[in-house]
Design an enzyme around this catalytic site. Structure first.
Site, PDB file in Angstrom:
ATOM      1  N   HIS A  98     -10.600  -6.371  -1.953  1.00 11.57           N
ATOM      2  CA  HIS A  98      -9.287  -7.009  -1.988  1.00 11.57           C
ATOM      3  C   HIS A  98      -9.497  -8.506  -1.790  1.00 11.57           C
ATOM      4  CE1 HIS A  98      -4.907  -7.411  -0.754  1.00 11.57           C
ATOM      5  NE2 HIS A  98      -5.432  -8.559  -0.399  1.00 11.57           N
ATOM      6  N   GLU A 106      -1.749   2.656 -13.474  1.00 13.07           N
ATOM      7  CA  GLU A 106      -2.803   1.649 -13.447  1.00 13.07           C
ATOM      8  C   GLU A 106      -4.143   2.355 -13.352  1.00 13.07           C
ATOM      9  OE1 GLU A 106      -2.681  -1.240 -10.241  1.00 13.07           O
ATOM     10  OE2 GLU A 106      -1.358  -2.493 -11.434  1.00 13.07           O
ATOM     11  N   GLU A 121      -2.419 -11.526  -4.880  1.00 11.87           N
ATOM     12  CA  GLU A 121      -3.440 -10.557  -4.489  1.00 11.87           C
ATOM     13  C   GLU A 121      -4.137  -9.975  -5.716  1.00 11.87           C
ATOM     14  OE1 GLU A 121      -1.563  -7.580  -2.037  1.00 11.87           O
ATOM     15  OE2 GLU A 121      -1.883  -8.800  -0.252  1.00 11.87           O
ATOM     16  N   VAL A 164      -0.155 -13.104   7.356  1.00 13.61           N
ATOM     17  CA  VAL A 164      -0.808 -13.013   8.666  1.00 13.61           C
ATOM     18  C   VAL A 164      -2.099 -13.836   8.654  1.00 13.61           C
ATOM     19  CG1 VAL A 164      -1.891 -11.425  10.320  1.00 13.61           C
ATOM     20  CG2 VAL A 164       0.134 -10.696   9.054  1.00 13.61           C
ATOM     21  N   ASN A 220       2.718 -11.988  -2.891  1.00 14.88           N
ATOM     22  CA  ASN A 220       3.527 -11.949  -1.678  1.00 14.88           C
ATOM     23  C   ASN A 220       4.238 -13.281  -1.506  1.00 14.88           C
ATOM     24  OD1 ASN A 220       2.705  -9.322  -0.971  1.00 14.88           O
ATOM     25  ND2 ASN A 220       0.780 -10.142  -0.187  1.00 14.88           N
ATOM     26  N   ARG A 238       5.648 -15.030   0.867  1.00 14.98           N
ATOM     27  CA  ARG A 238       5.846 -15.406   2.263  1.00 14.98           C
ATOM     28  C   ARG A 238       4.545 -15.972   2.803  1.00 14.98           C
ATOM     29  NH1 ARG A 238       2.660 -11.265   4.016  1.00 14.98           N
ATOM     30  NH2 ARG A 238       2.898  -9.328   2.872  1.00 14.98           N
ATOM     31  N   GLY A 242       0.796  -1.220   0.000  1.00 12.88           N
ATOM     32  CA  GLY A 242       0.000   0.000   0.000  1.00 12.88           C
ATOM     33  C   GLY A 242       0.831   1.275   0.000  1.00 12.88           C
TER      34      GLY A 242
END
Lengths: 451, 78
Positions: A207, A199, A273, A294, A289, A291, A164
């Site tokens: 999201h 974009e 995403e 969360v 991402n 990894r 973000g």
């Protein structure tokens, strides 16, 4: 893999240690001086102090972490999320030291960390992208024509940005050049690269994201998640699966995400995403991402698959052992991020001693926390105390269960976001899944007097 | 005539915008009113510390990476 070093702290360190212990893998917690008595240190077989409290001197200190691995004889490092989890340079050092890096290859981290290269990889893999510029923008060229082609409003994004950050909106040609120049200067200062790209801007976006997993030969997805309830581009509540997505679109999103993982020979857990535009019924790639995230527990809840176990298995060289057809999806899950912040005082961080920590229990409830009552939340780190995860056979039941679990949750001594969570799930728009990424800014009186 | 710069929030005081960047200001430098002399981090939220007065920054009372409480003196401006 015999001994795993966890290069992280708080709830995610505890989360990783739990699975490693179940698998019979010994664990090493590395802690800052402020975290000596943390639950991660308590649950791990060994703990090593790697430096002073500020993360820059401890949790981000490559050499201190590698020294701790050498001293304890660890043969693998799990970076968790945040800190060094998407640091390709650190991943390379881990591998150069002859250790197993629990994550994708450093090259994959580099590729996905460069937003314009990642976008190109998505296009090559057939993932839908937002209308925009290919590669880095040439600001010496006719950017006015490019902007007209995309259509206003549009956003200019830093190629090396993410999370973000490094994003600016442009509403008309009057602001075009000046905003691009500012964005380039900001990108250079923040990310060490002045590359930016355009974009299309979506006014009310959702999201959504897909959890992918691969071993280098087989790739699967573990369903999708919706993370649309956000405050200032930070996720507040997540759920799985994403509610209200048209079936064809959901399938396209899942399949193309797997294709992107396959295309980039991705190993381990990753998240693709997307931005979903409910008005146009379109999805578009944002970023991948590289990894564990969360919000991974909600995917675990609806698939029954332990993502950390899969990460450790694959890092150790094992094969997946199942295909997409073997992955079963059941029910609906929510995750609530419980932060040490005061929602009624502009989300002011609230460090201090936790006097009471009564966490919810019962059917379909999971609590991943890094703290116990009597411990002190330090001002040095992220405000995430832990997560409450609930699941049930469908969304309505899961919401009712969430309300019950949030009622049971009692944290005193510091301010937390628990009272806010209770307010949020009572919102009709949330119950009806009508929320979007900027929805919270539109609800009057939600955050107390100051908003 | 000297004025003190007070910590607006508790947290960790940094004298540099980033670990690999030069400090915002050194002792002995002239500062303008409103100029940033450091940042305080609390739980990954950053608050800029500004000098309210113009003058010469005489000394820092807190070192780089030092902990500050609300109301603590950070530096003195002459």
């Amino acid at each position: 893999m015999k001994k795993l070093l966890i290069a992280n702290r708080g709830e995610i360190a505890v989360r990783i240690i739990r699975t490693a212990r179940e698998m019979g893998i010994a664990t090493v917690a590395v802690v800052s001086e402020a975290d000596r008595d943390s639950n991660a240190a308590k649950y791990a077989d060994e703990s090593v102090v790697i430096g002073p409290a500020p993360a820059g001197l401890s949790y981000l200190n490559h050499e201190a972490i590698l020294d701790a691995a050498a001293t304890t004889g660890a043969d693998a490092i799990h970076p968790g999320y945040g800190f060094l989890s998407e640091n390709a340079e650190f991943a390379r050092k881990v591998q150069a030291a002859g250790l197993t890096w629990v994550g994708p290859s450093p090259d994959a981290i580099d590729l996905m960390g460069d937003k314009s290269r990642a976008r190109q990889a998505a296009i090559d893999a057939g993932v839908p992208v937002l209308k925009g510029t290919e590669g880095a923008l040439d600001s010496a060229g006719d950017i006015e024509a490019i902007a007209v082609e995309i259509g206003y409003p549009l956003v200019v994004k830093a190629s090396a940005g993410g999370g973000g950050r490094g994003i600016r909106r442009i509403n008309s040609v009057e602001d075009l050049r000046s905003t691009v120049e500012v964005a380039q200067a900001e990108a250079l200062a923040a990310f060490n690269s002045s590359d930016v790209y355009f974009e299309r801007f979506v006014t009310q976006a959702r999201h959504v994201e897909v959890q992918v997993f691969g071993d280098g030969e087989t790739w699967v997805h573990l369903g999708d998640r919706d993370c649309s309830l956000q405050r200032r581009q930070q996720k507040v509540i997540e759920e799985a699966p994403a509610p209200g997505l048209p079936d064809a679109l959901r399938e396209q999103m899942r399949q193309t995400s797997v294709e992107l993982a396959r295309h980039s020979k991705y190993v381990g857990a990753g998240t693709v995403e997307f931005l979903y535009d409910p008005v146009r019924q379109e999805i578009a790639f944002i970023e991948m991402n590289t990894r564990l995230q969360v919000e991974h527990p909600i995917s675990e809840a609806i698939t029954g698959i332990d993502l950390v176990r899969e990460q450790l298995r694959v890092a150790a060289g094992e094969k997946l052992g199942y295909t997409q057809a073997d992955v079963r999806f059941e029910g609906h899950a929510f995750e609530f991020r419980i932060n040490a912040e005061d929602p009624d005082n502009n989300f002011m961080p609230s460090p201090g001693r936790i006097e009471t920590l009564e966490l919810a229990g019962g059917p379909g409830v999971r609590t991943d926390f890094g703290f116990s009552a009597g411990q002190t939340v330090m001002p040095f780190y992220d405000s995430l105390l832990g997560k409450l995860i609930v699941w049930d056979t469908d969304r309505d039941r899961a919401l009712a269960r969430a309300a019950r679990a949030l009622e049971e949750t009692e944290i005193d001594g510091i301010k937390t976001t628990v009272p806010l969570m209770r307010r949020l799930i009572a919102l009709e728009d949330f119950a009806a899944a009508k929320h979007h990424t900027t929805y919270l800014e539109t609800v009057p009186g939600l955050f107390g007097a100051l908003v | 005539m000297s004025t003190q710069i007070i910590a607006p929030v508790p947290g960790i005081f940094y004298r540099r915008p980033a670990p690999d960047k030069a400090p915002f200001v050194e002792a002995g430098d002239a500062v303008e009113a409103g100029q940033t002399i450091g940042v305080i981090e609390i739980m990954k939220q950053f608050t800029e510390v500004r000098s309210e007065a113009a003058g010469v920054l005489e000394s820092f009372a807190v070192e780089d990476f030092g902990m500050v409480g609300p109301g603590d003196v950070i530096a003195t401006i002459n």
